[in-house]
Design an enzyme around this catalytic site. Sequence first.
Site, PDB file in Angstrom:
ATOM      1  CB  THR A  17     -12.806   0.628   8.560  1.00 15.32           C
ATOM      2  OG1 THR A  17     -13.618  -0.421   8.043  1.00 15.32           O
ATOM      3  CG2 THR A  17     -11.524   0.044   9.114  1.00 15.32           C
ATOM      4  CB  VAL A  18     -10.865   5.273   8.601  1.00 15.86           C
ATOM      5  CG1 VAL A  18      -9.766   6.223   9.060  1.00 15.86           C
ATOM      6  CG2 VAL A  18     -10.297   4.273   7.591  1.00 15.86           C
ATOM      7  CB  VAL A 136      -0.047   7.808   0.930  1.00 16.25           C
ATOM      8  CG1 VAL A 136       0.949   6.845   0.287  1.00 16.25           C
ATOM      9  CG2 VAL A 136      -0.676   8.695  -0.125  1.00 16.25           C
ATOM     10  N   GLY A 138      -1.338   4.210   5.283  1.00 10.56           N
ATOM     11  CA  GLY A 138      -1.955   3.977   6.603  1.00 10.56           C
ATOM     12  C   GLY A 138      -1.278   4.791   7.688  1.00 10.56           C
ATOM     13  CB  ILE A 140       3.856   5.022   6.856  1.00  6.59           C
ATOM     14  CG1 ILE A 140       3.784   3.502   6.976  1.00  6.59           C
ATOM     15  CG2 ILE A 140       5.289   5.497   6.630  1.00  6.59           C
ATOM     16  CD1 ILE A 140       4.154   2.761   5.690  1.00  6.59           C
ATOM     17  N   GLY A 191     -11.204  -5.092   7.331  1.00  8.76           N
ATOM     18  CA  GLY A 191     -11.342  -3.646   7.097  1.00  8.76           C
ATOM     19  C   GLY A 191     -10.209  -3.047   6.287  1.00  8.76           C
ATOM     20  CD  GLU A 194      -9.983   1.802  -0.646  1.00  7.51           C
ATOM     21  OE1 GLU A 194     -10.723   2.786  -0.715  1.00  7.51           O
ATOM     22  OE2 GLU A 194      -9.124   1.679   0.237  1.00  7.51           O
ATOM     23  CG  ASP A 205      -5.818   1.920  -2.748  1.00 14.76           C
ATOM     24  OD1 ASP A 205      -6.573   2.810  -2.317  1.00 14.76           O
ATOM     25  OD2 ASP A 205      -4.829   1.510  -2.122  1.00 14.76           O
ATOM     26  CE  LYS A 209      -3.404   3.633  -0.417  1.00 13.55           C
ATOM     27  NZ  LYS A 209      -3.522   2.223  -0.045  1.00 13.55           N
TER      28      LYS A 209
END
Length: 431
Positions: A17-18, A136, A138, A140, A191, A194, A205, A209
Amino acid sequence: MNTKRNIINVGLVGLGTVGTGVARILKSKAASLTNRTGFEFRLKTVCVKHSGKKRALELGKTKITTDPRVILNDPEIDQVVELIGGTTDAYKILHAALSKGKDVISANKALFAERGEELFRLAGRVSRHIGLEASVGGGIPIVKALSEGLAANRVSAIIGILNGTCNYILTEMTEKNRTYAEVLKEAQAKGYAESNPSLDVNGTDTAHKLAILARLAFQRKIDFKKIRKEGLVGISPEDIFHAKEMGYTVKLLAIAKTEGDALDLRVHPALLERGHLLANVNGVFNAALVRGDEAGDILFYGRGAGERPTASAVVSDMIDLARLRRVGVQPHHRDFKPAILHPASQTYSRFYLRFRVEDKSGTLGRLTVMLGKHGVSISSVHQVAAPHASSVPVIMLTHRANEKKLFEAIRAIDRLPIVRQKTVVLRVEGE
Ligand code: NDP
Ligand code: HSE
């Protein structure tokens, strides 16, 4: 780095995804990135796990491999971007890349929360940089804000919604009465989740963070395993409904607050009054409310998961690290003192309680007497009428109560013969 032309050769490990988002930005925005930053980012090699998999993107001249050593041993590669997840292979890759003099960028919150100190120490020793913005929130830019923008502040609190998957699930359950399982499946398809989604829904998760943010904000070493955490398990549509009726919304919160010299760190679902700043953060959006002694309250808000927001944060780190390398800035690593954690026995909160009890005279009295015995005072009570059922829900909101005493009271209540189900306990935050 090829200094004459400011070319940055990039090795990308992970094209899910990333990783796909990063490769897409590097390809589709190559010219504008060079115009804005003066650097030309070349995606030289991509490492994946399954060589035969069909990819969403045409990679052109980029070499594809399944062996990370092709990237690690390439002296031309300046930056290694790790986007595979997990704490074992990812650790080895980042460790080897730093040791070989490469800067590293990763979105891997599990790795930074659980084994970050070892990597930060190594980066300091070998004078290389680690970019972790994407780990952390996305898209931001909260890591940069805490490291630089708010550096003049003594932070006293962070309250955040830091998991896009959980927030998406809670929002869909609240607004559209959809089922938990159905929405989780959708979050996976988009997506957001995890690869092991239990890390999202059990609060791990969010705790990862929180550990990263608390380390940056409070300049303390955080033992991730000691963060108290509860996930979405136990949140039923019934609780979301009752919360809504009373003017609250349910959110999974990450909380870090100073309590004298100690830190109160916890992750749990909580009721927020509808007017609270975080109560209207919905869907995949994340937000964090940071309280600094100079700047006051600051709210960060944006998409917390998914290909494009997360890739945006990764690319911002690539630019930052290229600039630091060009001017020869050394990483500033300090071995922080371990944080002292504030114990649950000294934590106070308001609570939402949902009992399932026999509908007969004296029941309410027995509940309130037991709560009173433990010093828990009630602020409102609502019994839902169910004329033909043998048991009924009773909803209570308490005044601020000691958490340890409250749970002692609930354990005692749950042993009473009038109680038909384990009592649901949620905190009420924000007042
Ligand atoms: P995916 O599962 O979508 O992709 C993982 C990629 O890594 C795949 O391309 C896979 O290869 C590759 N891979 C896995 N193991 C290895 C290995 N040992 N060697 C080489 N390649 C490997 O993950 P995401 O993109 O969702 O997440 C990546 C990281 O980003 C994780 O740390 C995650 O926590 C973090 N993150 C994710 C966000 C999101 O919204 N998804 C947001 C913020 C952070 P193959 O394709 O061949 O199977
Ligand atoms: N699974 C994570 C989430 C990805 O849903 O927030 C972003 O870190």
